[in-house]
Design an enzyme around this catalytic site. Sequence first.
Site, PDB file in Angstrom:
ATOM      1  N   ASP A  96       1.413   8.134  21.451  1.00 58.41           N
ATOM      2  CA  ASP A  96       2.011   8.944  22.512  1.00 58.41           C
ATOM      3  C   ASP A  96       1.026   9.991  23.048  1.00 58.41           C
ATOM      4  O   ASP A  96       1.269  10.619  24.075  1.00 58.41           O
ATOM      5  CB  ASP A  96       3.206   9.683  21.873  1.00 58.41           C
ATOM      6  CG  ASP A  96       4.403   9.754  22.773  1.00 58.41           C
ATOM      7  OD1 ASP A  96       4.409   9.094  23.818  1.00 58.41           O
ATOM      8  OD2 ASP A  96       5.362  10.463  22.403  1.00 58.41           O
ATOM      9  N   LYS A 143      11.581   0.221  25.644  1.00 58.41           N
ATOM     10  CA  LYS A 143      10.339   0.137  24.861  1.00 58.41           C
ATOM     11  C   LYS A 143      10.444  -0.995  23.842  1.00 58.41           C
ATOM     12  O   LYS A 143       9.494  -1.761  23.643  1.00 58.41           O
ATOM     13  CB  LYS A 143      10.070   1.483  24.150  1.00 58.41           C
ATOM     14  CG  LYS A 143       9.586   2.570  25.101  1.00 58.41           C
ATOM     15  CD  LYS A 143       9.630   3.956  24.489  1.00 58.41           C
ATOM     16  CE  LYS A 143       9.273   5.004  25.546  1.00 58.41           C
ATOM     17  NZ  LYS A 143       9.479   6.384  25.133  1.00 58.41           N
ATOM     18  N   GLN A 187      10.866  10.056  20.164  1.00 53.79           N
ATOM     19  CA  GLN A 187      11.379  10.187  21.521  1.00 53.79           C
ATOM     20  C   GLN A 187      11.784  11.636  21.802  1.00 53.79           C
ATOM     21  O   GLN A 187      12.511  12.253  21.015  1.00 53.79           O
ATOM     22  CB  GLN A 187      12.572   9.232  21.709  1.00 53.79           C
ATOM     23  CG  GLN A 187      13.122   9.176  23.124  1.00 53.79           C
ATOM     24  CD  GLN A 187      12.157   8.550  24.135  1.00 53.79           C
ATOM     25  OE1 GLN A 187      11.312   7.726  23.779  1.00 53.79           O
ATOM     26  NE2 GLN A 187      12.275   8.944  25.383  1.00 53.79           N
TER      27      GLN A 187
HETATM   28  N1  GUN Z   1      10.534  11.212  26.766  1.00 52.06           N
HETATM   29  C1  GUN Z   1      10.273  10.889  28.054  1.00 52.06           C
HETATM   30  N2  GUN Z   1       9.027  10.374  28.179  1.00 52.06           N
HETATM   31  C2  GUN Z   1       8.481  10.385  26.934  1.00 52.06           C
HETATM   32  C3  GUN Z   1       7.213   9.986  26.418  1.00 52.06           C
HETATM   33  O1  GUN Z   1       6.314   9.521  27.136  1.00 52.06           O
HETATM   34  N3  GUN Z   1       7.037  10.179  25.089  1.00 52.06           N
HETATM   35  C4  GUN Z   1       8.002  10.708  24.293  1.00 52.06           C
HETATM   36  N4  GUN Z   1       7.736  10.860  23.004  1.00 52.06           N
HETATM   37  N5  GUN Z   1       9.186  11.096  24.744  1.00 52.06           N
HETATM   38  C5  GUN Z   1       9.427  10.925  26.045  1.00 52.06           C
END
Ligand code: GUN
Length: 283
Positions: A121, A54, A98
């Site tokens: 998100d 990311k 995350q």
């Molecule tokens: N962990 C795996 N995929 C995601 C996501 O799309 N958002 C978040 N916050 N955590 C994740």
Amino acid sequence: MAAEIIDGKAIAREIREGLKDRIRLLREQKGVTPCLAVVLVGDDPASKTYVRNKERACNEVGICSRVLRLPDSTSQHELMRLVKRLAYDPDVHGILVQLPLPAHLDKDPVLMVVPWQKDVDGLHVHNVGCLSTGRNGFVACTAKGVLRLIESTGRPIEGRRAVVVGRSNLVGKPTSLLLLNHNATVTVCHSKTADMPSITRQADILVCAVGKQGFIRGDMIKPGAVVIDVGTTRGADGKLHGDVDFASAAGVAGHITPVPGGVGPMTIAMLLENTVEAGEIYG
Ligand code: GUN
């Protein structure tokens, strides 16, 4: 006939190129550089890789990225305090915590202190409520990416039968709501569903997000269907595998996403898009 492969990597690249222009305009016209803050708690290797990807993607398109890495010993109070600080920081437009968090932390109160205007998100109940009532709001990135991949095939969604396998808050539920909002007839299958193959075989659009390698076989797919594989499991061979058994599915489906190179790049592209949108609207 072999299915057409949906190239998520190429579609995501095109989206990122478009975002670069929007980011340049935003900087020139409003003096705003969109900024994404990512909070990572603990040492989960998969999460560390996702966060690194990311960060790299942000830098590539011109989004400012701030990664806050906290030790596994972080308390609920400390995590909430950090997220609240980001909530009030005017230079931060998007916040992503995350998941999964370490077992001693409760994600729900943490996600609630992310202001919905910064919830790129799409996990805040405000944005989930917007999605479930057909209003505009931030939509969870993987679900949004799945929709774009389906749309890229040029196949209609309205009036078609869509089956989503998996009911997680992160993927299955938002994907089913998004397809419903696009007038598909949607069925959600899960671990308690009886005779799943009889349901998946009716799907014009089949989305699978359960995290079990090879869960969907070719004989569970309607000939010509659009098949979107959200799963990523690291196999005994050390490689990433999807939920769909690609070899048998590709002979039946009309369009299919590969793993890797299907949904994964789109999830990141949608996170970047949501962050740019947050900068444009609230920056
Ligand atoms: N962990 C795996 N995929 C995601 C996501 O799309 N958002 C978040 N916050 N955590 C994740």
